[in-house]
Each structure stands twice: as C-alpha cells, then as structure tokens.
Design a protein around this motif. Structure first.
Motif, short mmCIF file in Angstrom:
data_model
loop_
_atom_site.label_atom_id
_atom_site.label_comp_id
_atom_site.label_asym_id
_atom_site.label_seq_id
_atom_site.Cartn_x
_atom_site.Cartn_y
_atom_site.Cartn_z
N UNK A 69 -1.79 29.94 33.67
CA UNK A 69 -2.44 31.05 33.09
C UNK A 69 -1.90 32.48 33.10
N UNK A 70 -2.25 33.47 32.78
CA UNK A 70 -1.64 34.71 32.76
C UNK A 70 -1.31 35.19 34.09
N UNK A 71 -2.30 34.77 35.04
CA UNK A 71 -2.14 35.33 36.57
C UNK A 71 -0.68 34.75 37.19
N UNK A 72 -0.25 33.80 36.83
CA UNK A 72 0.68 32.97 37.46
C UNK A 72 2.06 33.01 36.72
N UNK A 73 1.99 33.85 35.51
CA UNK A 73 3.31 34.24 34.83
C UNK A 73 4.31 34.72 35.98
N UNK A 74 5.64 34.38 35.85
CA UNK A 74 6.75 35.29 36.51
C UNK A 74 6.69 36.66 36.13
N UNK A 75 6.87 37.60 36.82
CA UNK A 75 6.97 39.22 36.46
C UNK A 75 8.24 39.75 37.06
N UNK A 76 8.60 40.79 36.78
CA UNK A 76 9.75 41.71 36.97
C UNK A 76 9.41 43.31 37.43
N UNK A 77 10.49 43.67 37.88
CA UNK A 77 10.55 45.03 38.05
C UNK A 77 12.10 45.45 37.32
N UNK A 78 11.92 46.38 36.53
CA UNK A 78 13.18 47.11 35.76
C UNK A 78 13.20 48.19 36.37
N UNK A 79 14.77 48.48 36.71
CA UNK A 79 15.20 49.99 37.00
C UNK A 79 16.21 50.59 36.39
N UNK A 80 16.10 51.86 36.17
CA UNK A 80 17.39 52.29 35.43
C UNK A 80 17.52 53.77 35.97
N UNK A 81 18.73 54.26 35.71
CA UNK A 81 19.16 55.65 36.24
C UNK A 81 19.67 56.40 34.96
N UNK A 82 18.77 57.28 34.29
CA UNK A 82 19.31 58.05 33.28
C UNK A 82 20.20 59.17 33.64
N UNK A 83 21.00 59.55 32.69
CA UNK A 83 22.27 60.59 33.18
C UNK A 83 21.19 61.78 32.96
N UNK A 84 21.14 62.66 33.83
CA UNK A 84 20.30 63.67 33.86
C UNK A 84 21.04 64.94 34.95
N UNK A 85 20.53 65.92 34.79
CA UNK A 85 21.29 67.07 35.91
C UNK A 85 20.77 66.82 37.23
N UNK A 86 19.67 66.17 37.49
CA UNK A 86 19.15 65.87 38.93
C UNK A 86 18.69 64.43 38.89
N UNK A 87 19.13 64.07 40.11
CA UNK A 87 18.87 62.39 40.22
C UNK A 87 17.48 61.98 39.75
N UNK A 88 17.29 61.11 39.11
CA UNK A 88 16.04 60.31 38.92
C UNK A 88 16.24 58.95 38.67
N UNK A 89 15.12 58.03 38.89
CA UNK A 89 15.10 56.80 38.61
C UNK A 89 13.92 56.40 37.94
N UNK A 90 14.05 55.68 36.85
CA UNK A 90 12.92 55.16 35.97
C UNK A 90 12.67 53.71 36.26
N UNK A 91 11.57 53.24 36.66
CA UNK A 91 11.20 51.89 36.94
C UNK A 91 10.24 51.36 35.97
N UNK A 92 10.16 50.10 35.86
CA UNK A 92 8.94 49.69 34.70
C UNK A 92 8.61 48.38 35.25
N UNK A 93 7.44 47.99 34.99
CA UNK A 93 6.85 46.68 35.32
C UNK A 93 5.60 46.41 34.45
#
Length: 245
Positions: A110-134
């Motif tokens: 069922x949809x509840x037991x699907x494997x899921x992930x976390x994605x993280x990226x660092x965009x090139x920017x003037x100040x440090x920032x992390x973008x995550x996606x789930x």
C-alpha cells in the motif's frame, strides 16, 4: 544569487512525464529551484526531454533525479524509476540522498509502506543555504501515520546538525497539515513553517495544505499558490525569499 529574490517551488507532479511542459511552466513562473515529488522516469524514453529537447524558455534548467523505487519494485513490466527531482537554473554543486523508513519492506502492499527518501542539494549562492526535498507516507483516509512519524524522525536526525549551522529549507509533499502531530520532530529541528492557508491538493480542496516548507531560520518569505494548468493534481507552491542569497 545577488540582486534578486530567490524563488523556490515545491510541486508534486503526479508522475507526469511531459518534462518539457513542466520545465516551461517553471520558467513562466520565474522559478529558480523546483523540488518535485512523484517523478516517474524511464531513462530510455525520458532522458532526451531532460537533455535539451525542451522549450527554449526552459533550456537553462538542469534536472537532478533521485530514485526511491526501482523498476523491480514498481513492477508492471516497465523499466521505470520513481522518486524525487530538483529542477534548477542555479548550479547545484553538492547533492545527496538518504533512505527513510520503511527499509527493505519487500513487496509494496500500500502507499503507506512505500520506500521514501530525502534529497539534499547545495545551490551556488552568496550565502550558505541547503535545499532539501521529501515526500512522506500517505494514507488513503488522511489518518495519522506511524510510518510517517518514523520518516519524520529519520529526517530530523539527518538534518539536525546542518540546521544548527546553515539556512536549511525543506520542501515537500508531507501528506498531512503543517500542524499535524506526525510532524512534531520536524518542527523541533526546523521550527519555521511557510505555508499557504488554502488547500494544495486539487482533488480534495477541503483538505488543509500538504505541500509547504520547513526552515531552520526565520526568513522574509512570501508564499504564492499557482495552478498546475492540468499538469498535476497538486498546485504549485512557491516561496519567494527576499534579500540577497
């Protein structure tokens, strides 16, 4: 980025494989980074669309795809992967992905037991920032989910140290409201939530928003909701961050 606001979108694209239209919609909305969920990807059929065969207005975007499900797990006889994606016109110079609960579940029942992930990226920017996606576990009746709480605990543990030192924005389809008790551990690590007041799931406009942003620090953010123009059953949620980034 200097001299302009940063526009970040979170968008469940509902396995739509019209990648040219998706990228063109992002260009139309002047989106810098789009965190996408429910990305279905067949390398043989879809790589051409991602590598140059797109509308001229969308040609500046790069795709960063992370699979959560393999062709074997998806079944159905198709050589297709399923997971998360980042569409970005800002160079991303570090990306990573982490497996969330449930792990090694065998056949997907069922949809509840699907494997899921976390994605993280660092965009090139003037100040440090992390973008995550789930994309967190869903339930057919919108009930609370023990699996979703485990996923939230995984994400909180992964992001905790980064959230203390950098501006970290977690985008996603959380399949529950910002105030849900299932998200308690996330609110402890990323205490600032930026969300619309209206539903983001088109098929059930009575539901509270399920697509929104967590953040490690207070930001000057404007939230906008845009229709998907038939490309998905989720609206596009955009956070415009004012100031130099």
């Amino acid at each position: 980025m200097r001299g302009k606001s940063l526009r970040i979108a979170t968008w469940n694209i509902a396995s739509n494989k019209n990648f040219s239209a998706i990228a063109s919609r992002m260009a139309e909305l002047d989106i810098d980074i789009c965190a996408m969920q429910e990305v279905s990807f067949d390398p043989m059929a879809d790589l051409p669309a991602m590598f140059g065969h797109v509308d001229r207005s969308a040609a500046d975007y790069d795709w960063h795809f992370m699979p959560a499900l393999t062709p074997e797990q998806l079944g159905g006889g198709k050589f297709e992967y399923y997971g998360l994606g980042l569409l970005s016109r800002i160079p991303l110079y570090r990306t990573a992905a982490f497996q969330l609960e449930p792990k090694n579940v065998g056949p997907i029942l069922n949809v509840e037991n699907e494997p899921r992930i976390l994605q993280i990226a660092t965009p090139k920017s003037a100040k440090p920032i992390l973008i995550a996606n789930t994309h967190l576990a869903a339930t057919y009746d919108w009930s609370m989910s023990a699996v979703r709480r485990l996923q939230v605990e995984d994400i909180a543990n992964i992001l905790r140290s980064c959230a203390k030192n950098e501006t970290l924005i977690l985008c996603g389809d959380f399949n529950t409201a910002p105030s849900s008790s299932d998200l308690t551990k996330l609110r402890e690590v990323l205490p600032y939530i930026y969300s619309s007041n209206e539903s983001t799931y088109v098929k059930d406009p009575s539901r509270p928003p399920i697509d929104f942003f967590f953040c490690s620090a207070p930001l000057d953010v404007q939230i906008s909701i845009y229709p998907s123009n038939g490309l998905s059953d989720h609206n596009i949620v955009v956070a415009t961050l004012d100031g130099e980034l």
